[in-house]
Design a protein around this motif. Structure first.
Motif, PDB file in Angstrom:
ATOM      1  N   ALA A   1       0.782  -1.168  -0.036  1.00 22.77           N
ATOM      2  CA  ALA A   1       0.112   0.186   0.020  1.00 22.77           C
ATOM      3  C   ALA A   1       0.796   1.263   0.103  1.00 22.77           C
ATOM      4  O   ALA A   1       0.679   2.180  -0.675  1.00 22.77           O
ATOM      5  CB  ALA A   1      -1.026   0.078   1.203  1.00 22.77           C
TER       6      ALA A   1
ATOM      7  N   PHE B   1      -4.725   0.550  -4.407  1.00 29.16           N
ATOM      8  CA  PHE B   1      -5.047   0.870  -3.150  1.00 29.16           C
ATOM      9  C   PHE B   1      -6.123   0.516  -2.391  1.00 29.16           C
ATOM     10  O   PHE B   1      -6.048  -0.021  -1.350  1.00 29.16           O
ATOM     11  CB  PHE B   1      -4.355   2.510  -2.772  1.00 29.16           C
ATOM     12  CG  PHE B   1      -4.522   2.831  -1.332  1.00 29.16           C
ATOM     13  CD1 PHE B   1      -3.427   2.702  -0.818  1.00 29.16           C
ATOM     14  CD2 PHE B   1      -5.779   3.282  -0.855  1.00 29.16           C
ATOM     15  CE1 PHE B   1      -3.485   3.044   0.822  1.00 29.16           C
ATOM     16  CE2 PHE B   1      -5.688   3.639   0.559  1.00 29.16           C
ATOM     17  CZ  PHE B   1      -4.464   3.459   1.176  1.00 29.16           C
TER      18      PHE B   1
ATOM     19  N   ALA C   1      -6.419  -2.047   0.490  1.00 27.68           N
ATOM     20  CA  ALA C   1      -7.037  -1.823   1.867  1.00 27.68           C
ATOM     21  C   ALA C   1      -8.275  -2.541   2.079  1.00 27.68           C
ATOM     22  O   ALA C   1      -8.294  -3.047   3.322  1.00 27.68           O
ATOM     23  CB  ALA C   1      -7.495  -0.413   1.902  1.00 27.68           C
TER      24      ALA C   1
END
Length: 866
Positions: A632, A671, A675
């Motif tokens: 990330a 991302f 997540a």
């Protein structure tokens, strides 16, 4: 096959000690494996590996960078090698120096025999502006307990110096000299570990074939030692690494060490002293800290007894240390032992306290507080380096030979006015080592920062250190920040090295299984919350920019694009364009969109635009990089590189801007997926999700308010553009095929509970997350944040699409505008309520408006992040 390549190709200046070759020019035996490797890969292979190393460091974000506006250091593709027997002799001197400094520090902060007997002039200590009387006799309860009855833990805790570092150089004769001691919180330990890991990937198996001694045993000993420091008998105590935080040169290294060692990374505002114990403030309550590894300056550790202006420490920490409830590494006051002014008196101190002579000599140092040494310094300025006598960071070392006559005259006046503040040091020559630079091997000057760990069993020296090299020796005269390049330092053994031992080896004790989440510090929650907001803001702006530019790149002329004024209005409302574009009547006087928009995409002057959001996302990710997946963090660094570092596309054309925006959106989607799939469903994930949902609701409402509040004659193209910008076009067409109308568009983006892009979906998620966050036992009913969310959710739930789409006689969708205005006004209130409930203690506020905050830490300028 690569052309023959040899270390012999590197120039060998006469009279200088060469680390890789003897005086006769023969390759030293411990460099044989490196010589063979270089011959095998050749010049092109070294170039390739240099690029690979640069790429690895950029992806990991683990650069040896001390200031945000400083160019990151480089890692050389050729290591520096030291022979094992040579290292054994050096290690003995390093270990002894630790014991000497431990004894000197214990005396200066205790009985002060050295001062009473004038072995060390009293002015060296009492004239030091960074010495606080609170350091004196800052005793721990264990010191009053005998070693026999207290055990190893008490012996370890009785030490003041646990992790130390020394800067050493090898002179022309081959002898090692110490140029500086680091006893407070030496930097570089994480960076040398990074160097080893990165170079081992660029040169796989080279360490094994060269019999290079490993670093893992040292870090394993460090963890075991910290575990032994706990004031209470615990198998798995909580160890926290106290870092200065954002804007500090320690930021990247501290995050890396915390992740590698499994420690909790904290800042001063994460800590609180309650009931004579040092605690970590979390959403779930206070958690006791047993061992604190501090990387902040001595005077900043406790604003109650030391510097009252400090925000880096914790109020009451010194009293907790006195009470014996926490162990601090290194002891507060340890910086006294690294005073350059101590160096002239260290040999005599060793004889007095330990009855020993220094094995490793210090570089010749003259304290100007004594009349005769001061006279020598003033008469030999051009041969010396002038340093601060009391604190290595008070000012940068000065080389009078490189000054103008006026500057030298001013320096003389300053030394004469306050002689006790200055020392003069001999300018040593440095040994040479080959460095691959500009496509060839070059002899550069070499210095080494060694690291030592003092335990109950003695002193363990890390095999190697942080090697710094430079083509000019004066660039190595400062702290570990100086120098143009670092190298991996190999200690080459004559025998095979055990490569099975690793820091990841299973420990003997059994760890009790549990689920985490409540132990999340509020500061970390704050950064995660804003990480969610900034990444979502990036995506919203990037999508709208891409939608707008795609239409400009089409076949239609600008005047034929009826939706373009509304899209420009939306970009201005989001802060990407100047506000004048949103004012009807003024936009005609502004530059044409097809001329202005490509450049505005990567304009660093927009305080609320795409660049600002990308910088904010990376800044917050950097602050919690020990809490988020490494992948990330790499994604956000890549995003920052696309938006900020690369700057405007060449030519500033629309197509280049669209291609860059495509990559940005892809990175942001990566991302989001990471997540969603890699963050455990704990409070950390909930705050990221809250930030994303609040920001998405706000951005969507702003977009619709700027484009749909007032109807147009033909809204088909506008509706399609809005659906495209909100990633809802595919969903729309699967339901309604190719006909785009306002009513289904508004329904899909406002009241459709199944669309992850709709306002109602955001509020449903927000309400659910708020219910899962911890609640005070004293709270009755809903909290302020929950009431705000529930009220807006109800308004969206009862909203009637026909009413929202209805146009009043003045040609405005009054009900829709009122609802969207309510969303835009409620989102900041909701965010503030969440911060007040969970994050209020944090002293650093953040803003998506781009307005500066006088309490904020050193900010990242758009072009300064690594």
């Amino acid at each position: 096959m690569a052309a023959p390549f040899s270390l012999a190709h590197c120039e060998q200046p006469a009279g200088r000690y060469d680390e890789c070759r003897s005086e006769e020019g023969h390759i030293r035996p411990h460099w044989a494996t490196i010589e063979s490797m270089l011959n095998r890969i050749g010049a092109s292979g070294l170039n390739d590996r240099s690029l690979q190393i640069e790429q690895l460091i950029r992806e990991h974000g683990l650069t040896f960078q001390f200031d945000v506006d400083q160019k990151p250091g480089q890692l050389g593709s050729v290591p520096v090698a030291l022979e094992d027997q040579d290292w054994t002799g050096l290690s003995a001197g390093l270990a002894q120096r630790v014991r000497v400094l431990e004894a000197v520090l214990d005396d200066l902060l205790g009985p002060q025999t050295l001062i009473r007997e004038r072995i060390i002039p009293r002015e060296v200590l009492w004239g030091n502006p960074f010495f606080y009387r609170a350091f004196h006799q800052l005793q721990r309860t264990e010191e009053s307990v005998s070693e026999e009855s207290a055990g190893i833990g008490a012996v370890s805790r009785s030490k003041r110096l646990h992790v130390t570092a020394f800067d050493v150089v090898r002179g022309d004769s081959g002898r090692w000299w110490v140029t500086g001691d680091r006893t407070r919180a030496p930097s570089g330990l994480g960076h040398l570990l990074e160097n080893r890991i990165v170079l081992s990937r660029a040169l796989p198996h080279a360490h094994r074939s060269a019999n290079v001694r490993r670093l893992a045993p040292f870090f394993k000993s460090l963890r075991e030692h910290f575990r032994a420091l706990t004031p209470r008998a615990m198998e798995n105590p909580r160890v926290a690494l106290l870092t200065p935080g954002a804007g500090s040169y320690r930021e990247f290294e501290d995050s890396y060490l915390a992740r590698y060692l499994g420690y909790t990374l904290v800042q001063g505002r994460d800590l609180a002293v309650r009931g004579e114990r040092l605690n970590l403030k979390t959403l779930g309550g206070l958690l006791p800290i047993e061992v604190l590894w501090r990387h902040v300056s001595d005077q900043n550790c406790d604003p109650l007894e030391l510097d009252p202006a400090s925000l880096e420490g914790c109020t009451g920490l010194l009293q907790t240390i006195r009470d014996g409830h926490v162990s601090v590494v290194n002891s507060i006051g340890a910086a006294i032992a690294e005073m350059p002014a101590l160096l002239p008196f260290l040999d005599a101190s060793a004889k007095k306290l330990l009855g020993e002579e220094l094995i490793l000599p210090s570089v010749a140092t003259y304290w100007c507080g004594d009349e005769q040494p001061c006279r020598f310094v003033l008469n030999n300025l051009d041969k010396l380096i002038i340093r601060s006598a009391h604190w290595v960071k008070e000012f940068e070392p000065m080389i009078p030979e490189q000054m103008t006559s006026q500057q030298r005259g001013e320096l003389r006046r300053r030394i004469k006015a306050q002689p006790h503040r200055y020392v003069g040091q001999e300018r040593l020559s440095h040994s040479l080592t080959p460095v691959w630079s500009d496509g060839q091997l070059q002899p550069w000057h070499f210095t080494l920062r060694s690291f030592q760990l003092q335990t109950a069993d003695g002193v363990e020296v890390l095999p190697g250190g942080l090697a710094r090299v430079s083509p000019a020796p004066e660039l190595l005269g400062g702290s570990a920040r100086s120098g143009l390049m670092t190298q991996d330092c190999w200690i080459v053994s004559d025998e095979p090295v055990d490569h099975e031992e690793t820091l990841l080896t299973a420990e003997s004790q059994t760890i009790r299984l549990r689920r985490g989440g409540a132990e999340l510090p509020s500061r970390v929650a704050d950064h995660l919350f804003w990480l969610g907001r900034y990444t979502e803001r990036c995506e919203s702006i990037a999508r709208l920019l891409r939608t707008t530019l795609t239409r400009l790149a089409g076949e239609d002329e600008l005047d034929e694009l009826s939706e373009m004024p509304r899209l420009i209005h939306a970009l201005a409302a989001m802060g990407q364009l100047e506000p004048d574009y949103a004012i009807e009547g003024l936009n005609g006087a502004m530059p044409r969109p097809d001329v202005m928009l490509p450049d505005s995409v990567f304009d660093c002057g927009t305080t609320r635009g795409l660049q600002s959001a990308a910088v904010g996302a990376l800044r917050n990710a950097s602050a919690v990089r020990d809490r988020i997946p490494l992948d990330a963090y790499r994604i956000l660094r890549s995003l920052h590189h696309e938006v900020v570092v690369q700057g405007r596309p060449r030519g500033g054309d629309v197509i280049s801007a669209i291609e860059r925006l495509n990559r940005c959106v892809t990175l942001l989607l990566a991302f989001s997926g990471l997540a969603a799939e890699s963050l455990t469903r704990t409070h950390g994930w909930r705050f990221v999700l809250l930030g994303r949902r609040i920001e998405r609701a706000h951005q969507t409402a702003e977009l619709l308010l700027a484009t749909m509040a007032e109807p147009m004659r033909d809204e088909s193209s506008l509706c399609e553009a809005i659906l495209d910008a909100t990633d809802s076009l595919m969903t729309y067409r699967s339901r309604y095929l190719s006909i785009t109308q306002p009513a289904p568009t508004i329904d899909l983006l406002v009241t459709d509970e199944s669309n992850p892009r709709s306002l109602r979906f955001q509020m449903q998620d927000i309400e659910q997350v708020l219910l899962e966050l911890p609640t005070s036992a004293k709270q009755v009913g809903l909290g302020e944040d929950e009431r705000i969310a529930a009220d807006l959710t109800r308004r969206l739930l009862v909203a009637d699409i026909a009413n929202l789409c209805h146009c009043e006689p003045d040609m405005k969708r009054v009900a829709l505008a009122a609802l969207l205005d309510s969303v835009c006004a409620t989102m900041p209130k909701l965010a503030n309520a969440i911060e007040a409930r969970y994050l209020i203690h944090t002293s650093v506020s953040q803003s998506l408006t781009g307005e500066p905050d006088k309490h904020a830490p050193l900010a990242f300028s758009p072009m300064s992040l690594p």
